[in-house]
Design an enzyme around this catalytic site. Structure first.
Site, mmCIF file in Angstrom:
data_model
loop_
_atom_site.group_PDB
_atom_site.id
_atom_site.type_symbol
_atom_site.label_atom_id
_atom_site.label_comp_id
_atom_site.label_asym_id
_atom_site.label_seq_id
_atom_site.Cartn_x
_atom_site.Cartn_y
_atom_site.Cartn_z
ATOM 1 C CB SER A 190 -0.937 -0.061 1.271
ATOM 2 O OG SER A 190 -1.574 1.505 1.490
ATOM 3 C CE1 TYR B 87 -4.208 -2.047 5.098
ATOM 4 C CE2 TYR B 87 -3.348 0.074 4.701
ATOM 5 C CZ TYR B 87 -3.777 -1.135 4.205
ATOM 6 O OH TYR B 87 -4.028 -1.398 2.672
HETATM 7 N N1 LIG Z 1 -8.558 0.059 -1.490
HETATM 8 C C1 LIG Z 1 -7.781 0.461 -1.069
HETATM 9 O O1 LIG Z 1 -7.695 1.955 -0.882
HETATM 10 C C2 LIG Z 1 -6.169 0.063 -0.790
HETATM 11 C C3 LIG Z 1 -5.216 0.657 -0.721
HETATM 12 C C4 LIG Z 1 -4.093 0.331 -0.560
HETATM 13 C C5 LIG Z 1 -3.881 -1.119 -0.432
HETATM 14 N N2 LIG Z 1 -5.050 -1.898 -0.552
HETATM 15 C C6 LIG Z 1 -4.947 -3.418 -0.383
HETATM 16 O O2 LIG Z 1 -5.631 -4.142 -1.459
HETATM 17 C C7 LIG Z 1 -6.163 -5.482 -0.823
HETATM 18 C C8 LIG Z 1 -7.756 -5.145 -1.294
HETATM 19 O O3 LIG Z 1 -8.096 -4.278 -0.645
HETATM 20 P P1 LIG Z 1 -9.687 -3.950 -0.999
HETATM 21 O O4 LIG Z 1 -9.861 -2.347 -0.823
HETATM 22 O O5 LIG Z 1 -10.073 -4.480 -2.490
HETATM 23 O O6 LIG Z 1 -10.572 -4.568 0.198
HETATM 24 P P2 LIG Z 1 -11.783 -5.476 0.165
HETATM 25 O O7 LIG Z 1 -12.902 -5.389 -0.729
HETATM 26 O O8 LIG Z 1 -12.174 -5.648 1.691
HETATM 27 O O9 LIG Z 1 -11.173 -6.972 -0.082
HETATM 28 C C9 LIG Z 1 -10.405 -7.607 0.678
HETATM 29 C C10 LIG Z 1 -10.507 -9.047 0.383
HETATM 30 O O10 LIG Z 1 -9.570 -9.653 1.381
HETATM 31 C C11 LIG Z 1 -10.171 -10.997 1.678
HETATM 32 N N3 LIG Z 1 -9.905 -11.222 3.009
HETATM 33 C C12 LIG Z 1 -10.080 -10.581 3.946
HETATM 34 N N4 LIG Z 1 -9.697 -11.512 5.208
HETATM 35 C C13 LIG Z 1 -9.434 -12.532 4.672
HETATM 36 C C14 LIG Z 1 -9.001 -13.848 5.299
HETATM 37 N N5 LIG Z 1 -8.768 -14.115 6.470
HETATM 38 N N6 LIG Z 1 -8.668 -14.993 4.561
HETATM 39 C C15 LIG Z 1 -8.725 -14.900 3.141
HETATM 40 N N7 LIG Z 1 -9.582 -13.588 2.349
HETATM 41 C C16 LIG Z 1 -9.524 -12.361 3.420
HETATM 42 C C17 LIG Z 1 -11.633 -10.575 1.503
HETATM 43 O O11 LIG Z 1 -12.447 -11.706 1.268
HETATM 44 P P3 LIG Z 1 -13.292 -12.563 2.274
HETATM 45 O O12 LIG Z 1 -14.040 -11.178 3.084
HETATM 46 O O13 LIG Z 1 -14.322 -13.192 1.245
HETATM 47 O O14 LIG Z 1 -12.493 -13.387 3.264
HETATM 48 C C18 LIG Z 1 -11.709 -9.767 0.405
HETATM 49 O O15 LIG Z 1 -11.650 -10.680 -0.687
HETATM 50 C C19 LIG Z 1 -5.910 -5.403 0.584
HETATM 51 O O16 LIG Z 1 -4.666 -6.069 0.963
HETATM 52 C C20 LIG Z 1 -5.792 -3.750 1.016
HETATM 53 O O17 LIG Z 1 -4.793 -3.829 2.026
HETATM 54 C C21 LIG Z 1 -6.310 -1.459 -0.782
#
Ligand SMILES: NC(=O)c1ccc[n+]([C@@H]2O[C@H](COP(=O)([O-])OP(=O)(O)OC[C@H]3O[C@@H](n4cnc5c(N)ncnc54)[C@H](OP(=O)(O)O)[C@@H]3O)[C@@H](O)[C@H]2O)c1
Length: 251
Positions: free
Chosen positions: A131, A144
């Protein structure tokens, strides 16, 4: 990386960036398997249950995926949670544990599970997910940021240890990305998911694949220290601490 013929398992793709990336790879012609704790059907994509906090669940998912897709060549460690913590309240520790267990140890569990397979193939790619906050803290989410800084450091060592094996490591470094209307409302400055994916895919498909996938919006975070803007930006980002109960913004 050519994304038209990969066999890719994206862990953490039942929503958000992971699901968007899954659809882009599938549209380009790759075989895509989506992983997460939720197993609701997703149109056109195979879904496999996996909880990255549970080594047995990771091993079961690995076995199920490799059984059906012995040619698997790409693994994305996208599973993550972004949680707010108030460090003046010791109760935050449970949140810290959850964050490290999913974001850091979950990444390591998945990589460990698939490393023997990719090494045996002698070709493949891990895509880890850090991130912008790994490089420029957002003080509202302390663990985080620590977990993502750790994912960055781990990715660097993993790449060095796998050098010469044919298995590469690319680190996706998203800026704030609006994955839902709600997240866009909370942070109007967040990049729209479609625009983020367009840019991320165009970087990912460069040859050779860059070590870090850095879209334009994350350069401010990634290079803050080098540019001398780090202190000022951390102070600015600390304004968000006013969201915590009983807290006013410090000058
Ligand atoms: N969106 C942003 O602004 C942003 C910025 C920088 C980095 N990121 C990173 O990008 C990634 C995706 O983020 P997002 O914003 O798309 O979030 P999101 O929509 O909440 O997606 C998170 C994913 O992680 C899975 N997950 C969570 N806990 C889990 C577990 N214990 N086992 C297996 N799967 C798990 C969830 O699936 P289930 O709930 O089905 O388990 C979901 O598919 C993350 O690593 C986040 O830190 C996001």
């Amino acid at each position: 990386m050519d994304i038209s013929n990969r066999t890719i398992f994206i862990i953490g793709a039942t929503s958000g960036i992971g699901l968007g990336l899954a659809r882009r790879f599938a549209t380009a012609g790759s075989t895509v398997i989506v992983g997460g704790r939720r197993t609701d059907p997703i149109d056109g994509l195979e879904v496999v249950e996996i909880d990255v906090t549970d080594a047995d669940s990771v091993a079961r998912a690995r076995d199920a995926v490799l059984d059906r897709h012995p040619g698997l060549d790409t693994v994305v460690t996208m599973a993550g949670v972004m949680l707010v913590e108030d460090l003046r309240d010791p109760a935050h520790f449970a949140t810290a544990e959850t964050t490290i267990d999913i974001n850091l140890l979950g990444t390591i569990r998945v990589i460990d599970a698939f490393t023997p397979h990719l090494l045996a193939r002698g070709a493949g790619t891990f895509i880890t997910v850090s991130s912008g906050i790994a490089f420029l803290p957002f003080p509202l989410m302390p663990t985080y940021g620590a977990s993502k800084a750790a994912v960055h450091a781990y990715s660097e060592s993993l790449r060095a240890q796998l050098l010469g094996t044919g298995v590469g490591v690319a680190e996706l470094v998203p800026p704030a990305v609006a994955t839902t209307a709600e997240t866009k409302q909370m942070n109007p400055a967040a990049v729209d998911l479609g625009a983020f994916l367009d840019e991320a895919i165009s970087l990912l498909t460069q040859s050779p694949t860059p070590d870090e996938i850095l879209v334009e919006a994350v350069h401010e975070h990634r290079w803050a220290e080098r540019e001398g803007t780090y202190g000022e930006l951390v102070t600015r980002r600390s304004q968000a601490l006013a969201m915590l109960p009983g807290r006013s913004v410090q000058a």
